[in-house]
Design an enzyme around this catalytic site. Sequence first.
Site, short mmCIF file in Angstrom:
data_model
loop_
_atom_site.label_atom_id
_atom_site.label_comp_id
_atom_site.label_asym_id
_atom_site.label_seq_id
_atom_site.Cartn_x
_atom_site.Cartn_y
_atom_site.Cartn_z
CG MET A 52 -14.14 -52.26 -56.16
SD MET A 52 -13.21 -51.92 -54.66
CE MET A 52 -14.54 -51.97 -53.44
CD GLN A 95 -12.95 -56.27 -57.05
OE1 GLN A 95 -12.65 -55.95 -58.18
NE2 GLN A 95 -14.04 -55.80 -56.46
NE ARG A 96 -10.38 -51.03 -50.40
CZ ARG A 96 -11.34 -50.12 -50.15
NH1 ARG A 96 -11.93 -49.48 -51.13
NH2 ARG A 96 -11.68 -49.85 -48.92
N GLY A 102 -8.85 -45.61 -49.54
CA GLY A 102 -9.24 -47.02 -49.41
C GLY A 102 -8.01 -47.88 -49.15
CB ILE A 117 -7.22 -52.14 -55.83
CG1 ILE A 117 -8.60 -51.49 -55.69
CG2 ILE A 117 -6.72 -52.65 -54.51
CD1 ILE A 117 -9.72 -52.49 -55.47
CG ASP A 118 -9.89 -48.09 -58.35
OD1 ASP A 118 -10.19 -49.25 -58.05
OD2 ASP A 118 -10.57 -47.09 -58.03
#
Length: 347
Positions: free
Chosen positions: A168, A279-280, A10, A125-126
């Site tokens: 997410m 968010q990404r 991602g 991002i996680d």
Amino acid sequence: MKLGVLTGGGDCPGLNAVIRAVVRKALQSNYEIIGIKEGWKGLLEKKYIKLDRESISGILHRGGTILGTSRTNIYKEKDGESTVIKNMLEAHIDAIVAIGGEDTLGVASKLFKAGVHVIGVPKTIDNDLNATDFTFGFDTAVNVATEAIDRLHTTAESHNRVMVVEVMGRHAGWIAVYSGIAGGADIILVPEKQYDIEEVCNILKKRHATGKSFSIVVASEGAVAKKSNNGKEGDMILQDQKLDSFGHVRLGGIGYMLAEEIEKRTGFETRATVLGHIQRGGTPTAFDRVLATRFGVFAAELVEKGQWGQMAALKGNEIVAVSLAEATGQLKTVDLELLKVAGTFFG
Ligand code: F6P
């Protein structure tokens, strides 16, 4: 030395900052640098672009990745590994800097064992990649989610509503916990701790009985109810059953499900907001630009030293080298201490 750079998995704010840093540092060593398009797929399909001072100019602040990305797993393709090795030889690529999360770097780790000269840079991002305190992209995602929670707060208060915010976080609730704490959430649900809907509703009822007429619930997309069986991907709320080439399903929908359940059980008017790919996307925060730049420069230094099979990692405030095997061995989940801090403000 001819160095290949790729971005996989991602996308994530800060990818371009890493590419720029790797290229700028590697140019100082007079390397030839090529960009491999769309992650590992580009190596299977021989899709390359030249990376030089000109082509990386003006990208530091830009979201996404100028190289494109994919979730291609070469180990799911027929003769994937041997094709990659053959294509590298044919294009005279001596080494690769792979910028990615667990899946992309998992492939890098296997390729290293097969003799490929590869260096990793941790992206997601996680923030769930092991062996680094933070991945770049996480800070941006947290800031986007926090701003959304702030905005939902004012409308929740005006309408006396419960607002459920879905963020997410497939197996780790870092975004939910950080944005939830920063945004003053009244309940935070994460994959690390199964939730009981009855308990959630009781907390909300208690809060509303003691004078508050609105609430904010932040839920990771991968949060799982207690009745499910161990929080496997199949127990999560799915958009569809299709698997990507790393075996992941598409999550999404827990926010709407929770909103419906909460309204039904408490009688409080409830709305759901799914933040999703917002968010990404977009420009990285200053923190992520700096972290991405430090990772990129360090990765180029690892190439120079020939420290193959290593990944740039943040430990405290230092950038250090860790093995790709350690980084991809297991996921980094939210620690219980942080969940305890978040829980102090529930209700
Ligand atoms: O891995 C990062 C991530 O943003 C997860 O939080 C999310 O589940 C997934 O990617 C979404 O993937 P896609 O872009 O394929 O919909």
